[in-house]
Design an enzyme around this catalytic site. Structure first.
Site, PDB file in Angstrom:
ATOM      1  N   SER A 278       8.593 -45.409  28.799  1.00  0.00           N
ATOM      2  CA  SER A 278       8.354 -46.118  27.827  1.00  0.00           C
ATOM      3  C   SER A 278       7.613 -47.441  27.480  1.00  0.00           C
ATOM      4  O   SER A 278       6.951 -47.997  28.728  1.00  0.00           O
ATOM      5  CB  SER A 278       9.868 -46.600  27.547  1.00  0.00           C
ATOM      6  OG  SER A 278      10.232 -47.353  28.565  1.00  0.00           O
TER       7      SER A 278
ATOM      8  N   CYS B 178       7.460 -36.365  24.210  1.00  0.00           N
ATOM      9  CA  CYS B 178       6.361 -38.161  23.788  1.00  0.00           C
ATOM     10  C   CYS B 178       5.865 -37.982  22.201  1.00  0.00           C
ATOM     11  O   CYS B 178       5.186 -38.466  21.808  1.00  0.00           O
ATOM     12  CB  CYS B 178       5.517 -38.965  24.686  1.00  0.00           C
ATOM     13  SG  CYS B 178       4.386 -37.210  25.426  1.00  0.00           S
TER      14      CYS B 178
ATOM     15  N   LYS C 284       6.221 -40.744  42.303  1.00  0.00           N
ATOM     16  CA  LYS C 284       8.198 -41.513  42.671  1.00  0.00           C
ATOM     17  C   LYS C 284       8.803 -41.087  40.563  1.00  0.00           C
ATOM     18  O   LYS C 284       8.015 -41.463  39.573  1.00  0.00           O
ATOM     19  CB  LYS C 284       7.935 -42.728  41.672  1.00  0.00           C
ATOM     20  CG  LYS C 284       9.652 -43.453  42.436  1.00  0.00           C
ATOM     21  CD  LYS C 284      10.857 -43.359  41.591  1.00  0.00           C
ATOM     22  CE  LYS C 284      10.452 -43.911  40.369  1.00  0.00           C
ATOM     23  NZ  LYS C 284      11.517 -43.888  39.348  1.00  0.00           N
TER      24      LYS C 284
ATOM     25  N   GLU D  30      14.382 -40.990  37.779  1.00  0.00           N
ATOM     26  CA  GLU D  30      15.460 -40.636  38.946  1.00  0.00           C
ATOM     27  C   GLU D  30      16.642 -40.090  37.820  1.00  0.00           C
ATOM     28  O   GLU D  30      18.297 -39.494  38.458  1.00  0.00           O
ATOM     29  CB  GLU D  30      16.292 -42.057  39.419  1.00  0.00           C
ATOM     30  CG  GLU D  30      16.609 -43.154  37.809  1.00  0.00           C
ATOM     31  CD  GLU D  30      15.742 -43.857  37.752  1.00  0.00           C
ATOM     32  OE1 GLU D  30      14.710 -42.975  37.703  1.00  0.00           O
ATOM     33  OE2 GLU D  30      16.076 -45.027  36.474  1.00  0.00           O
TER      34      GLU D  30
ATOM     35  N   PHE E 211      11.875 -38.719  32.472  1.00  0.00           N
ATOM     36  CA  PHE E 211      12.853 -38.145  32.560  1.00  0.00           C
ATOM     37  C   PHE E 211      12.121 -36.606  31.624  1.00  0.00           C
ATOM     38  O   PHE E 211      12.774 -36.170  32.068  1.00  0.00           O
ATOM     39  CB  PHE E 211      14.225 -39.051  32.221  1.00  0.00           C
ATOM     40  CG  PHE E 211      14.824 -38.987  30.353  1.00  0.00           C
ATOM     41  CD1 PHE E 211      14.652 -37.695  30.334  1.00  0.00           C
ATOM     42  CD2 PHE E 211      14.207 -39.882  29.771  1.00  0.00           C
ATOM     43  CE1 PHE E 211      14.770 -37.146  29.015  1.00  0.00           C
ATOM     44  CE2 PHE E 211      14.274 -39.711  28.871  1.00  0.00           C
ATOM     45  CZ  PHE E 211      14.264 -38.535  27.557  1.00  0.00           C
TER      46      PHE E 211
ATOM     47  N   GLU F 121      11.437 -45.657  18.276  1.00  0.00           N
ATOM     48  CA  GLU F 121      10.893 -44.672  18.982  1.00  0.00           C
ATOM     49  C   GLU F 121      12.657 -44.314  19.324  1.00  0.00           C
ATOM     50  O   GLU F 121      13.498 -45.011  20.527  1.00  0.00           O
ATOM     51  CB  GLU F 121      10.118 -45.129  20.751  1.00  0.00           C
ATOM     52  CG  GLU F 121      10.337 -43.484  21.304  1.00  0.00           C
ATOM     53  CD  GLU F 121       9.747 -42.948  22.408  1.00  0.00           C
ATOM     54  OE1 GLU F 121       9.900 -44.785  22.801  1.00  0.00           O
ATOM     55  OE2 GLU F 121       8.955 -42.299  22.494  1.00  0.00           O
TER      56      GLU F 121
HETATM   57  P1  NAD Z   1      11.600 -44.940  31.010  1.00  0.00           P
HETATM   58  O1  NAD Z   1       9.935 -46.261  30.515  1.00  0.00           O
HETATM   59  O2  NAD Z   1      12.683 -45.377  31.166  1.00  0.00           O
HETATM   60  O3  NAD Z   1      11.233 -44.828  33.198  1.00  0.00           O
HETATM   61  C1  NAD Z   1       9.615 -44.227  32.896  1.00  0.00           C
HETATM   62  C2  NAD Z   1       9.675 -44.719  34.733  1.00  0.00           C
HETATM   63  O4  NAD Z   1       9.526 -45.676  34.959  1.00  0.00           O
HETATM   64  C3  NAD Z   1      10.633 -44.395  36.076  1.00  0.00           C
HETATM   65  O5  NAD Z   1      10.233 -43.282  36.990  1.00  0.00           O
HETATM   66  C4  NAD Z   1      11.653 -44.922  36.687  1.00  0.00           C
HETATM   67  O6  NAD Z   1      12.721 -44.803  37.144  1.00  0.00           O
HETATM   68  C5  NAD Z   1      10.968 -46.204  35.837  1.00  0.00           C
HETATM   69  N1  NAD Z   1      11.460 -46.740  35.419  1.00  0.00           N
HETATM   70  C6  NAD Z   1      12.660 -47.309  34.771  1.00  0.00           C
HETATM   71  N2  NAD Z   1      12.955 -48.706  34.496  1.00  0.00           N
HETATM   72  C7  NAD Z   1      12.200 -49.277  35.403  1.00  0.00           C
HETATM   73  C8  NAD Z   1      11.924 -50.402  35.045  1.00  0.00           C
HETATM   74  N3  NAD Z   1      12.287 -51.926  34.417  1.00  0.00           N
HETATM   75  N4  NAD Z   1      10.977 -50.880  36.518  1.00  0.00           N
HETATM   76  C9  NAD Z   1      10.440 -50.650  36.280  1.00  0.00           C
HETATM   77  N5  NAD Z   1      10.123 -48.975  36.560  1.00  0.00           N
HETATM   78  C10 NAD Z   1      10.833 -48.752  35.737  1.00  0.00           C
HETATM   79  O7  NAD Z   1      10.791 -44.500  30.410  1.00  0.00           O
HETATM   80  P2  NAD Z   1      12.339 -42.374  30.229  1.00  0.00           P
HETATM   81  O8  NAD Z   1      13.121 -43.431  29.601  1.00  0.00           O
HETATM   82  O9  NAD Z   1      12.102 -41.222  31.590  1.00  0.00           O
HETATM   83  O10 NAD Z   1      11.296 -41.574  29.372  1.00  0.00           O
HETATM   84  C11 NAD Z   1      11.203 -41.736  28.499  1.00  0.00           C
HETATM   85  C12 NAD Z   1      10.499 -42.363  27.409  1.00  0.00           C
HETATM   86  O11 NAD Z   1       8.747 -41.498  28.401  1.00  0.00           O
HETATM   87  C13 NAD Z   1       9.704 -42.764  26.200  1.00  0.00           C
HETATM   88  O12 NAD Z   1       9.209 -43.604  25.862  1.00  0.00           O
HETATM   89  C14 NAD Z   1       8.255 -41.221  25.927  1.00  0.00           C
HETATM   90  O13 NAD Z   1       7.647 -41.505  24.915  1.00  0.00           O
HETATM   91  C15 NAD Z   1       7.549 -42.385  27.127  1.00  0.00           C
HETATM   92  N6  NAD Z   1       6.649 -40.607  27.342  1.00  0.00           N
HETATM   93  C16 NAD Z   1       5.729 -40.713  27.065  1.00  0.00           C
HETATM   94  C17 NAD Z   1       4.637 -40.039  27.284  1.00  0.00           C
HETATM   95  C18 NAD Z   1       3.490 -40.434  27.068  1.00  0.00           C
HETATM   96  O14 NAD Z   1       2.298 -39.041  27.422  1.00  0.00           O
HETATM   97  N7  NAD Z   1       2.862 -40.859  26.412  1.00  0.00           N
HETATM   98  C19 NAD Z   1       4.976 -38.659  27.835  1.00  0.00           C
HETATM   99  C20 NAD Z   1       6.376 -38.626  28.176  1.00  0.00           C
HETATM  100  C21 NAD Z   1       7.567 -39.355  27.950  1.00  0.00           C
END
Ligand code: NAD
Length: 497
Positions: free
Chosen positions: A227, A282, A174, A177, A150, A382
């Protein structure tokens, strides 16, 4: 009045409806502003089939024509960047300038991808053996999936999509959401740029859609950002299903401040990197590691600067916006409570604030803790919110050991005027992206973005030449044009002569 956000498959909005949907909020008002369709596994299958059908033609399209589409996309994105930024602010909450900044950084990857004819050049060795030539080529993979978080609704998809397309693949994106509209708007620009229908597709959804992509036999590669627990799951599931996977995970970024640093410039940098985008980056700095002698003065300077920050609606010229959802806001506020209870000094409490936005917005102001120790949850986890923790150490060595012991390794920074210390740090720190007096060292597009340890699963980082490598596979051709000198029987292993 809410908007309906749906999938984009084969260049057209999906008209089939959806059994499951999610809600999208404006975080600055708390209002539900949209409803997003969630894809079932069956619908993901349809999107993959559409992409696969379009892929063959695109993979056979000349580099010159692919580059023309890339240039056109770049121009369109540049022309519409304010519209995309407005969509981001409306669904994510980050302030408009910041939203524009992320589109601009993503645009740089599109610009990098315009050079695809050069990037895909292989090697050629004439006469590797007598009258035998050897050359290497890189070919597209097929259908690839990009799953994004997000916090960067435009930039993270742009880390991957332009390169994947330039390399001759078909893409299923994808997006998160929570803020899906920017992804759809950008996907439409590809169509306008002349990309054939079906090469770029967007499906929305949650775990069901992600699992369908991770297990579909026709999806060849997955680029994931999110994450750490989900990144690990995506990596393990995708690779178990024979896919190439790069899964970028969470972070806990440290900024090490040595006693010789310019404390005013360091305090500016700490505030910018700690509270920009409400800490939902991040690469945000969440742990400021201060060598003891300067810690009191630095904390005072940071506190002074925090007083000047205005938190509010991202469209009103504020410095910092709300958090993305109420649930996330409450989780971050919960950490603030835990930090106090564990004995950290709460220097600035963002829970009590004056916010320039709707009463029901997801507000939490900038928060500063001092005297944080590594056993506290505010240090270990985090938090992904506007909470900066100051950890005091006695020396460079103690600070370095702390950073290297952390399970994450996305970004880090050192603030010092000592070139020797900075050089030592860049060599000794176990983190993928390092800033020297640069608090958010996000690499430019022609280098590659990626962390170490729990911040990235897989070998390949995002964009730059590593991105080109990820979205192609190598082939080496050994060729000779037969003449009489090649005759004769010899069952031995071929040797070069
Ligand atoms: P998230 O892990 O909740 O979601 C990421 C994606 O995974 C979304 O598209 C979501 O729909 C999907 N998803 C969520 N739950 C899932 C599940 N149980 N099974 C499969 N797919 C699932 O992350 P977020 O809250 O959207 O984003 C924030 C996180 O992203 C933070 O931890 C941040 O550090 C990380 N991030 C990392 C970088 C990097 O470059 N390392 C960059 C941006 C964000």
């Amino acid at each position: 009045m809410t908007t309906h956000i749906t999938h984009l498959i084969g260049g057209r909005s999906w008209e089939g409806g959806s059994e499951r949907t999610g809600v999208v909020h404006n975080p600055a008002s708390g209002a539900v502003t949209g409803r997003v369709d969630f894809a079932s596994a069956g619908l993901v299958g349809e999107a993959v089939a559409t992409a696969k059908a379009a892929w063959t033609g695109w993979a056979g399209t000349s580099l010159a024509k692919r580059a023309q589409v890339l240039f056109a996309f770049r121009e369109l994105l540049n022309a519409r960047k304010h519209e995309i930024a407005a969509l981001i602010t409306a669904e994510h909450g980050k302030v408009l300038d910041d939203a524009l900044g992320e589109v601009t950084r993503g645009l740089e990857v599109a610009e990098f991808a315009c050079g695809i004819p050069h990037l895909l050049k292989g090697g050629f060795s004439e006469n590797a053996s007598t009258r035998v030539d050897v050359y290497s080529i890189r070919q597209p993979l097929g259908v690839v999936a990009v799953i994004s978080p997000f916090n960067f609704p435009a930039m993270v998809p742009l880390w991957f999509v332009p390169i994947a397309i330039a390399c001759g693949n078909a893409v299923i994106l994808k997006p998160s959401e929570k803020d899906p509209s920017a992804a759809v708007a950008m996907a439409r620009l590809w169509t306008e740029a002349g990309l054939p229908d079906g090469v770029m597709n967007v499906v929305h959804g949650d775990k069901e859609a992600v699992d369908a992509l991770l297990t579909h036999p026709d999806v060849r590669a997955v680029s994931f950002v999110g994450s750490t627990p989900i990144a690990r799951y995506v990596y393990e599931t995708g690779t178990a299903h024979g896919k190439r996977v790069q899964a970028l995970g969470g972070a806990k970024n440290h900024m090490l401040v040595l006693p010789d640093a310019d404390l005013d410039l360091t305090a500016d940098a700490a505030v910018n990197a700690g509270f920009g985008s409400a800490g939902e980056r991040c690469m945000a700095i969440s742990a400021l590691v201060a060598v003891d002698t300067i810690a009191d003065e630095l904390v005072e300077k940071i506190k002074d600067r925090m007083r000047k920050l205005r938190t509010g609606d991202g469209t009103r010229g504020c410095d910092m916006g709300p958090l993305v959802t109420r649930q996330h806001r409450d989780k971050v506020a919960g950490y603030v409570g835990e930090g106090s209870a564990a004995g950290a000094t709460l220097v600035v409490d963002g829970r009590a604030g004056d916010f320039d936005g709707g009463e029901d917005g997801f507000w939490l102001g900038p928060t500063l803790f001092d005297d944080v120790t590594p056993d506290m949850s505010i240090y270990r986890d985090e938090i992904f919110g506007p909470v900066l923790s100051v950890v005091r150490v006695k020396s460079y060595d103690e600070g370095l050991a702390l950073i290297n012991a952390n399970p994450y390794g996305n970004g880090t920074a050192i603030f010092t005027n000592d070139g020797g210390a900075a050089r030592r740090f860049q060599n000794e720190v176990e983190v993928g992206m390092v800033g020297i007096n640069v608090p958010i060292p996000v690499p430019v597009a022609y280098y590659s973005f990626g962390g170490w340890k729990n911040s990235l699963f897989g070998d390949t980082h995002a964009h730059g030449t590593e991105g080109v490598h990820f979205f192609t596979r190598g082939k080496v051709v050994t060729s000779r044009w037969l003449d009489p000198s090649h005759g004769g029987l010899n069952l031995g292993f071929p040797q070069n002569d």
